[in-house]
Scaffold this motif. Structure first.
Motif: not given
Length: 220
Positions: A52, A58, A61-62, A64-66, A68-69, A80
């Protein structure tokens, strides 16, 4: 994710424990098999946590977090249910940032945004300059060959190989096409489909293209 073979914990026990367990109906072996299954689940979870970290491997679900990072903000909504499009978009953002604004990266971004064919040209490569002996470019002569009509027709296209003198203009303003800081983007919507030049067929023509040599222009 790594596909590890489930470990046999019971085989790691000393032989006298396994012998006594066999005499008692193997209750210890049944317990160790349950523990081995739980250990395999834990190892798969740890392997997935490592996967991930990367956008290529990954879980959906991961993504969107990547995004944003790294600050990857899509120009249009990506649902989605289209995890593949979001994964590719984030990967392209990382690739373009690692390219650090090179001509190839600018060309790729323009092609992705417009959806058309794009060619990026660094015009300082087309300037007629005194070449360094450690970096000789025989394909970029300072003087054009007037006998090469095909090369002359492409002199104003993005595929030109002719050298030009620097274009000077007003200070602080646009200084023409061929200058050191200039980068050109040539964009066209239609795909080029060249037609082979033909001439009127003579007697006994059996079909097929008849090549016609380029005639020199009057200026030559």
């Amino acid at each position: 994710m790594y596909n590890r073979a489930p470990g046999n914990l019971f085989e790691r026990l000393p032989s006298h424990f396994r012998t006594r367990d066999a005499e008692q109906g193997r209750p210890l072996q049944a317990l160790m098999e349950i523990m081995a299954q739980e250990l395999a689940i834990l190892e798969r979870d740890i392997d997935q946590l490592y996967d991930d970290w990367f956008v290529e491997t990954c879980e959906p679900w991961a993504l969107p977090y990547i995004a944003a990072l790294v600050g990857a903000r899509p120009m249009r909504e990506i649902g989605t249910d289209q995890a593949g499009l979001l994964r590719g978009y984030i990967a392209n953002v990382l690739r373009n940032r690692q390219a650090k604004g090179t001509a190839a990266a600018v060309e790729q971004v323009a092609r992705e945004v417009s959806g058309w064919s794009v060619v990026a040209v660094e015009f300082f490569q087309r300037l007629a300059t005194s070449q360094h002996m450690n970096h000789v470019r025989p394909d970029a002569p300072a003087f054009a060959d007037l006998r090469d009509t095909a090369r002359g027709r492409a002199s104003r296209s993005p595929f030109s190989t002719m050298a030009h003198s620097p274009a000077a203009g007003q200070p602080g303003g646009f200084a023409g096409r061929y200058n050191i800081p200039h980068l050109g983007l040539f964009i066209w919507r239609n795909v080029a489909a060249p037609i082979w030049p033909v001439e009127n067929p003579g007697a006994g023509y059996l079909g097929g293209a008849v090549p016609r040599p380029d005639a020199p222009t009057p200026g030559l």
